[in-house]
Design an enzyme around this catalytic site. Structure first.
Site, short mmCIF file in Angstrom:
data_model
loop_
_atom_site.label_atom_id
_atom_site.label_comp_id
_atom_site.label_asym_id
_atom_site.label_seq_id
_atom_site.Cartn_x
_atom_site.Cartn_y
_atom_site.Cartn_z
N GLU A 79 11.98 28.09 -1.78
CA GLU A 79 12.50 26.81 -1.66
C GLU A 79 12.13 25.99 -2.42
OE1 GLU A 79 14.71 25.01 -0.40
OE2 GLU A 79 15.90 26.80 0.87
N CYS A 81 9.05 17.45 -1.06
CA CYS A 81 9.57 17.83 -2.04
C CYS A 81 11.14 16.93 -1.64
CB CYS A 81 10.49 19.57 -1.64
SG CYS A 81 11.13 19.67 0.56
P1 NAD Z 1 2.09 25.61 -5.07
O1 NAD Z 1 2.93 26.25 -5.58
O2 NAD Z 1 0.62 25.50 -6.27
O3 NAD Z 1 1.85 26.77 -3.47
C1 NAD Z 1 3.09 26.80 -2.38
C2 NAD Z 1 1.80 28.50 -2.40
O4 NAD Z 1 1.90 29.34 -3.26
C3 NAD Z 1 0.49 28.39 -1.94
O5 NAD Z 1 0.45 29.37 -0.39
C4 NAD Z 1 0.00 28.76 -2.25
O6 NAD Z 1 -1.34 29.10 -3.04
C5 NAD Z 1 0.60 29.57 -3.64
N1 NAD Z 1 0.62 30.65 -5.04
C6 NAD Z 1 -0.08 29.03 -6.19
N2 NAD Z 1 0.08 30.25 -7.08
C7 NAD Z 1 0.44 31.11 -7.12
C8 NAD Z 1 0.78 32.69 -7.71
N3 NAD Z 1 0.61 32.50 -8.48
N4 NAD Z 1 1.02 33.83 -6.25
C9 NAD Z 1 1.72 33.88 -5.83
N5 NAD Z 1 1.41 32.94 -5.00
C10 NAD Z 1 1.03 31.36 -5.41
O7 NAD Z 1 3.13 24.40 -3.59
P2 NAD Z 1 1.81 23.46 -3.62
O8 NAD Z 1 1.31 22.37 -3.87
O9 NAD Z 1 1.43 23.98 -1.83
O10 NAD Z 1 3.10 22.88 -2.37
C11 NAD Z 1 3.95 21.38 -3.02
C12 NAD Z 1 4.88 22.35 -3.74
O11 NAD Z 1 5.74 22.54 -2.65
C13 NAD Z 1 6.43 20.80 -4.32
O12 NAD Z 1 6.48 20.84 -5.44
C14 NAD Z 1 7.14 20.43 -2.91
O13 NAD Z 1 8.29 20.35 -3.75
C15 NAD Z 1 7.12 22.06 -3.03
N6 NAD Z 1 7.71 22.47 -1.84
C16 NAD Z 1 9.43 22.65 -1.41
C17 NAD Z 1 9.71 22.36 -0.72
C18 NAD Z 1 11.37 23.11 -0.38
O14 NAD Z 1 11.79 23.43 0.65
N7 NAD Z 1 12.57 22.94 -1.46
C19 NAD Z 1 9.05 22.05 0.66
C20 NAD Z 1 7.59 21.87 0.49
C21 NAD Z 1 6.73 21.58 -0.58
#
Ligand code: NAD
Length: 491
Positions: free
Chosen positions: A264, A298
């Site tokens: 997602e 999102c």
């Molecule tokens: P992010 O991608 O920075 O982080 C998401 C998660 O991934 C966190 O737990 C983070 O610690 C982890 N992460 C970061 N780098 C990683 C790596 N190299 N390996 C493994 N895990 C890693 O996103 P965010 O800033 O926490 O959230 C915002 C984003 O999430 C936006 O792009 C938003 O659109 C998206 N989002 C999507 C949905 C959906 O259902 N499509 C819902 C909510 C948020």
């Protein structure tokens, strides 16, 4: 713009929440003893410190999930359902407390946090109901030679990685179906909002989830920790919610062991208002689609395409509603718009606005970070936004509405689809035929027709293109945690 002046102390004592790793039913510090600081984005004050897991801790969590896997898969679906239902009731009982906790660590307005807690709890109730409906099927092979039996079995140990913007709902949207399907799991929440995750697993343990079925680790080095887990052959599932960039990276990691992935990812939602729309309904929808969670969703409306004949009227009305929002610490009752989650987010949002202004956009309201403690950006409306402005192509993730005028249906469909994302689109028109015709042509996993909200545990949530793979919620979300087993038989 209004400011909340009520002064009250939070009722939640963030320091009292268990903040170590939850592995095999026990809270334990990380193997290195390192800790991560968690801050309140409204005040920039320290809220708590949490355990910082290393690679060995991630593998310990996989050990615990593996030890519990067989028994959990064999636990009668009715029992799994009862545990999930109990977790639902416990969440509802603690809804106010959980909402305040979410507001404290995420910054979102308390009303939004309450909405999230209800939404999050509903995933437990929905998947309690789904746990006893994992139906397979049986058919006669077209040749008539044998029978085709299809049974849905738990996919196996699942790694669940969640973002900070919906710390409760993104966790329950994964844990609910994982447990219903009979999988054990390891949750890795974002380090900005780990306390909600800890509170959730505490609730699950109290609801009767056996040791090892749900484990939680927090880490400042998610790259190596998640990579190690995805290279452990016992792990069979990755369910990720977060940015498209990190999603792409994790898909590459998961490919080495050909792990089943549900992703997602980010969005860039168009919000289209035709000349035949009910403008007041469209404004109500815009306020939800743009301002739920202060724009940090999102699903947030990112690009407003407004028919030229109603453009000025829409802009004026939206600006009036946005500028009337009360800004304040998220957890204070009365706040309509809290701070952004951290300083980089604040800088990013302001950078988008300044870029648009430098290309000719006009600021109707907002447009500049607030001069106060915390990461506050005011609700902002921009008109005359040039097509090459960054904020039309990237996720804004903040309270900024960028308005662009259009003339024809064909033109606006092309504009809406001109993005690598495909999560959700919003369409407002009173002409149902037009609404359905346009909805069919939009490249998005979800369309909100005359509505500002799509999220519903009973509906399949997810995106097309680079917004993701798979669906969460509905029966679809359950199947993401299963593997279809086909048994060919003759009798
Ligand atoms: P992010 O991608 O920075 O982080 C998401 C998660 O991934 C966190 O737990 C983070 O610690 C982890 N992460 C970061 N780098 C990683 C790596 N190299 N390996 C493994 N895990 C890693 O996103 P965010 O800033 O926490 O959230 C915002 C984003 O999430 C936006 O792009 C938003 O659109 C998206 N989002 C999507 C949905 C959906 O259902 N499509 C819902 C909510 C948020």
């Amino acid at each position: 713009m209004n400011a909340v002046t009520v002064i009250k102390a939070p009722t939640v004592d963030a320091g009292s929440i268990p903040a170590d790793l939850f592995i095999g039913g026990t809270w334990k510090p990380s193997s290195t003893g390192k800790r991560i600081k968690v801050f309140n984005p409204s005040t920039e004050e320290l809220l708590a410190t949490i355990a910082d897991a290393a690679v060995e801790d991630g593998i310990s969590a996989v050990d615990a999930a593996a030890a519990a896997a067989r028994d959990w898969a064999k636990t009668p679906p009715r029992r799994r359902a009862e545990i999930l239902l109990k977790a639902y009731y416990l969440m509802v009982e603690k809804a106010d407390w959980l909402a305040e906790l979410i507001s404290l660590e995420n910054g979102k307005a308390l009303a939004d946090a309450k909405g999230e807690v209800n939404y999050a709890a509903e995933f437990f109730r929905w998947y309690a109901e789904e746990a006893v409906r994992i139906n397979g099927d049986i058919s006669i092979a077209p040749s008539g030679a044998n029978r085709i039996i299809v049974q849905y079995q738990p996919v196996g140990i699942a790694v669940l990685v969640t973002p900070w913007n919906f710390p409760a709902a993104m966790a329950t949207r994964k844990i609910g179906p994982a447990l219903a399907a009979g999988c054990t799991c390891i949750l890795k929440p974002a380090t900005e909002t780990p306390l909600t995750a800890f509170a959730m697993v505490d609730i699950l343990a109290k609801a009767g989830v056996p040791n090892g079925v749900v484990n939680v680790i927090t880490t400042s080095t998610p790259g190596p920790v998640i990579s190690a887990m995805l290279h452990d052959p016992r792990v069979r599932k990755l369910s990720f919610t977060g940015s498209t960039d990190v999603g792409r990276r994790l898909l590459r990691e998961a490919s080495d062991c050909v792990i089943n992935c549900s992703m997602e990812l980010g969005g860039n939602a168009p919000f289209i208002v035709f000349e035949d729309a009910d403008i007041d309904a469209a404004i109500d929808g815009a306020m939800i689609a743009k301002m739920r969670n202060g724009g940090e969703a999102c699903t947030a409306a990112n690009r407003f395409y407004i028919h030229r004949s109603i453009y000025d009227a829409f802009a004026q009305k939206l600006s009036a509603r946005m500028s009337a929002m009360t800004i304040g610490d998220g957890w204070l009752p009365g706040t309509a718009c809290g701070p952004l989650v951290n300083e980089p987010s604040l800088k990013k949002v302001d950078g988008f606005v300044q870029d648009a202004v430098s290309r000719g956009a006009k600021v109707l309201t907002g447009g500049k970070a607030l001069d106060r403690k915390g990461y506050f950006y005011p609700p902002t409306v921009l008109t005359h936004v040039a097509k090459d402005s960054e904020l039309l192509h990237d996720e804004i993730f903040g309270p900024v509405a960028a308005l662009v005028a259009f003339d024809t249906e064909e033109e606006v469909i092309a504009l809406a689809n001109d993005t690598e994302y495909g999560l959700v689109s919003y369409v407002f028109t009173q002409n149902l035929a037009r609404g359905l015709r346009v909805s069919e042509q939009l490249d998005a996993g979800m369309v909100a027709l005359n509505r500002g909200l799509v999220s519903d545990p009973a509906a399949p949530f997810g995106g097309t293109k680079q917004s993701g793979l798979g669906r969460e919620g509905a029966h679809h979300g359950l199947l993401e945690f299963t593997e279809a087993k086909y048994i060919a038989t003759s009798w």
